[in-house]
Design an enzyme around this catalytic site. Structure first.
Site, PDB file in Angstrom:
ATOM      1  N   GLU A   1       6.681   6.548  -9.273  1.00 23.34           N
ATOM      2  CA  GLU A   1       5.121   6.079  -8.763  1.00 23.34           C
ATOM      3  C   GLU A   1       4.542   6.530  -7.734  1.00 23.34           C
ATOM      4  O   GLU A   1       3.403   7.223  -8.123  1.00 23.34           O
ATOM      5  CB  GLU A   1       4.584   4.304  -8.543  1.00 23.34           C
ATOM      6  CG  GLU A   1       4.969   3.308  -9.687  1.00 23.34           C
ATOM      7  CD  GLU A   1       4.966   1.703  -8.972  1.00 23.34           C
ATOM      8  OE1 GLU A   1       4.036   1.629  -8.446  1.00 23.34           O
ATOM      9  OE2 GLU A   1       6.323   1.323  -9.019  1.00 23.34           O
TER      10      GLU A   1
ATOM     11  N   ILE B   1      -7.479  -9.568 -11.791  1.00 21.83           N
ATOM     12  CA  ILE B   1      -7.933  -9.215 -13.093  1.00 21.83           C
ATOM     13  C   ILE B   1      -9.544  -8.776 -11.971  1.00 21.83           C
ATOM     14  O   ILE B   1      -9.824  -9.634 -12.300  1.00 21.83           O
ATOM     15  CB  ILE B   1      -7.506  -9.876 -13.620  1.00 21.83           C
ATOM     16  CG1 ILE B   1      -6.294 -10.781 -13.934  1.00 21.83           C
ATOM     17  CG2 ILE B   1      -8.487 -10.326 -14.841  1.00 21.83           C
ATOM     18  CD1 ILE B   1      -6.371 -12.223 -15.404  1.00 21.83           C
TER      19      ILE B   1
ATOM     20  N   LEU C   1      -5.583  -6.824 -18.859  1.00 23.41           N
ATOM     21  CA  LEU C   1      -5.003  -6.852 -18.056  1.00 23.41           C
ATOM     22  C   LEU C   1      -3.649  -5.941 -18.044  1.00 23.41           C
ATOM     23  O   LEU C   1      -3.930  -5.779 -19.409  1.00 23.41           O
ATOM     24  CB  LEU C   1      -3.887  -8.636 -17.976  1.00 23.41           C
ATOM     25  CG  LEU C   1      -3.040  -7.852 -17.203  1.00 23.41           C
ATOM     26  CD1 LEU C   1      -2.889  -7.933 -15.505  1.00 23.41           C
ATOM     27  CD2 LEU C   1      -2.025  -9.355 -17.510  1.00 23.41           C
TER      28      LEU C   1
ATOM     29  N   ASN D   1       1.781   2.896  -2.357  1.00 24.33           N
ATOM     30  CA  ASN D   1       1.394   3.510  -3.190  1.00 24.33           C
ATOM     31  C   ASN D   1       0.096   4.808  -2.841  1.00 24.33           C
ATOM     32  O   ASN D   1      -0.113   5.587  -2.598  1.00 24.33           O
ATOM     33  CB  ASN D   1       0.458   2.881  -5.034  1.00 24.33           C
ATOM     34  CG  ASN D   1       2.463   3.235  -5.659  1.00 24.33           C
ATOM     35  OD1 ASN D   1       2.124   4.328  -5.682  1.00 24.33           O
ATOM     36  ND2 ASN D   1       2.004   2.033  -6.190  1.00 24.33           N
TER      37      ASN D   1
ATOM     38  N   HIS E   1       0.743   0.725 -12.695  1.00 21.68           N
ATOM     39  CA  HIS E   1       1.420  -0.711 -13.333  1.00 21.68           C
ATOM     40  C   HIS E   1       3.084  -0.066 -13.472  1.00 21.68           C
ATOM     41  O   HIS E   1       3.358   1.349 -13.912  1.00 21.68           O
ATOM     42  CB  HIS E   1       0.951  -1.248 -14.962  1.00 21.68           C
ATOM     43  CG  HIS E   1       2.078  -2.488 -14.386  1.00 21.68           C
ATOM     44  ND1 HIS E   1       2.118  -3.498 -14.101  1.00 21.68           N
ATOM     45  CD2 HIS E   1       2.727  -2.537 -15.885  1.00 21.68           C
ATOM     46  CE1 HIS E   1       2.212  -4.535 -15.011  1.00 21.68           C
ATOM     47  NE2 HIS E   1       2.702  -3.888 -15.337  1.00 21.68           N
TER      48      HIS E   1
ATOM     49  N   GLY F   1       0.809  -1.530  -0.188  1.00 23.54           N
ATOM     50  CA  GLY F   1       0.297  -0.143  -0.107  1.00 23.54           C
ATOM     51  C   GLY F   1       1.081   1.517   0.148  1.00 23.54           C
ATOM     52  O   GLY F   1       0.692   2.533   0.325  1.00 23.54           O
TER      53      GLY F   1
HETATM   54  C1  GAR Z   1       3.183  -1.232  -7.827  1.00 26.29           C
HETATM   55  O1  GAR Z   1       4.511  -0.858  -7.635  1.00 26.29           O
HETATM   56  C2  GAR Z   1       2.563  -1.060  -8.156  1.00 26.29           C
HETATM   57  O2  GAR Z   1       2.681  -0.291  -9.491  1.00 26.29           O
HETATM   58  C3  GAR Z   1       2.138  -2.528  -8.455  1.00 26.29           C
HETATM   59  O3  GAR Z   1       2.405  -3.560  -7.123  1.00 26.29           O
HETATM   60  C4  GAR Z   1       3.218  -2.902  -6.936  1.00 26.29           C
HETATM   61  C5  GAR Z   1       2.706  -2.441  -5.458  1.00 26.29           C
HETATM   62  O4  GAR Z   1       3.033  -1.355  -4.399  1.00 26.29           O
HETATM   63  N1  GAR Z   1       1.303  -2.942  -9.631  1.00 26.29           N
HETATM   64  C6  GAR Z   1       0.912  -3.935 -10.266  1.00 26.29           C
HETATM   65  O5  GAR Z   1       1.810  -4.482 -10.626  1.00 26.29           O
HETATM   66  C7  GAR Z   1      -0.090  -3.728 -11.175  1.00 26.29           C
HETATM   67  N2  GAR Z   1      -0.041  -4.568 -11.956  1.00 26.29           N
HETATM   68  P1  GAR Z   1       1.964  -0.684  -3.485  1.00 26.29           P
HETATM   69  O6  GAR Z   1       1.387  -1.804  -2.376  1.00 26.29           O
HETATM   70  O7  GAR Z   1       3.624   0.065  -2.220  1.00 26.29           O
HETATM   71  O8  GAR Z   1       1.813  -0.197  -3.638  1.00 26.29           O
END
Ligand code: GAR
Length: 221
Positions: free
Chosen positions: A176, A94, A146, A15, A111, A13
């Site tokens: 991100e 998904i 996806l 992001n 992503h 979490g």
């Molecule tokens: C992030 O790097 C996000 O971009 C990726 O998972 C991570 C989650 O981190 N998402 C994907 O790969 C979706 N296809 P977080 O839980 O610390 O935000």
């Protein structure tokens, strides 16, 4: 008008946290965090929600006979919270067409790759294995496929000699945490418009195109 945001998560979490921080700093205005939904009970993101007095809901995939049933429960919770914007933030499922349709143009995902390259799991490793020199992240509106849908923001980072999956992932994550809050701000300010595959950012248009011609005004929209 306040934008009610619900966040779907599966893990750490960070992001989600970056968006919370941006709102707390006043960089994103007029948003309310309605709820955080996780398909993993132990997700750190749920803890972050509780720490911020945001409703944290674990929906157990084992309690549902199919993806469709699971997503129907998610839709029910989203509606119950009057959700205006759904954020997928490290949500590793998904989602069904029914969920996409229920919030058409109102679901975003982040992503860790420059889409449409390197969809799916381990995007950073895919990029390294392919040998790209530039990597990055993408925030996009969600379609049923996806990691697909109209792109809102991309940010790039260099791939450096000696990079590992982790070192590249860390470099991308920094971007991100800039890209996702920015996309949410633009949505909350009503500055995003989907036209086919393109997302028009009205702010850039006004500031850059408007300045060049010297003629465009905010009313041109
Ligand atoms: C992030 O790097 C996000 O971009 C990726 O998972 C991570 C989650 O981190 N998402 C994907 O790969 C979706 N296809 P977080 O839980 O610390 O935000």
């Amino acid at each position: 008008m306040t934008t009610n945001i619900s966040v779907l998560v599966s893990g750490r979490g960070s992001n989600f946290q970056s968006i919370l921080d941006a709102a707390a700093e006043g960089l994103i205005k007029d948003v309310n965090f309605a709820c955080v939904i996780s398909d993993k009970k132990e997700a750190k993101a749920l803890e972050r929600a509780r720490d911020n007095n945001i409703e944290a809901v674990f929906v157990d995939p084992k309690s549902f006979s199919s993806r469709a049933e699971f997503d129907r429960e998610v839709i029910r919770i989203l509606k119950e919270h009057d959700t205006d914007l759904v954020l997928l933030a490290g949500y590793m499922r998904i989602i069904t067409e029914e969920l996409v349709d229920a919030y058409a143009g109102k679901i975003m995902n982040i992503h860790p790759a420059l889409l449409p390259a390197f969809k799916g799991l381990h995007a950073q490793k895919q990029a390294l294995d392919y040998g790209v020199k530039v990597a990055g992240c993408t925030v996009h509106f969600v379609e049923a496929d996806l990691d697909a849908g109209p792109i809102i923001i991309q940010r790039t980072v260099p791939v450096l000699p000696g990079d590992t999956e982790d070192s590249l992932a860390d470099r991308i994550l920094v971007e991100e945490h800039k890209a996702y809050p920015e996309a949410v701000r633009l949505f909350a300010e009503g500055k995003l418009e989907i036209r086919g595959r393109n997302v028009i950012i009205k702010e850039w248009w006004k500031k850059i195109a408007g300045r060049k011609s010297g003629k465009k005004t905010a009313d041109s929209w």
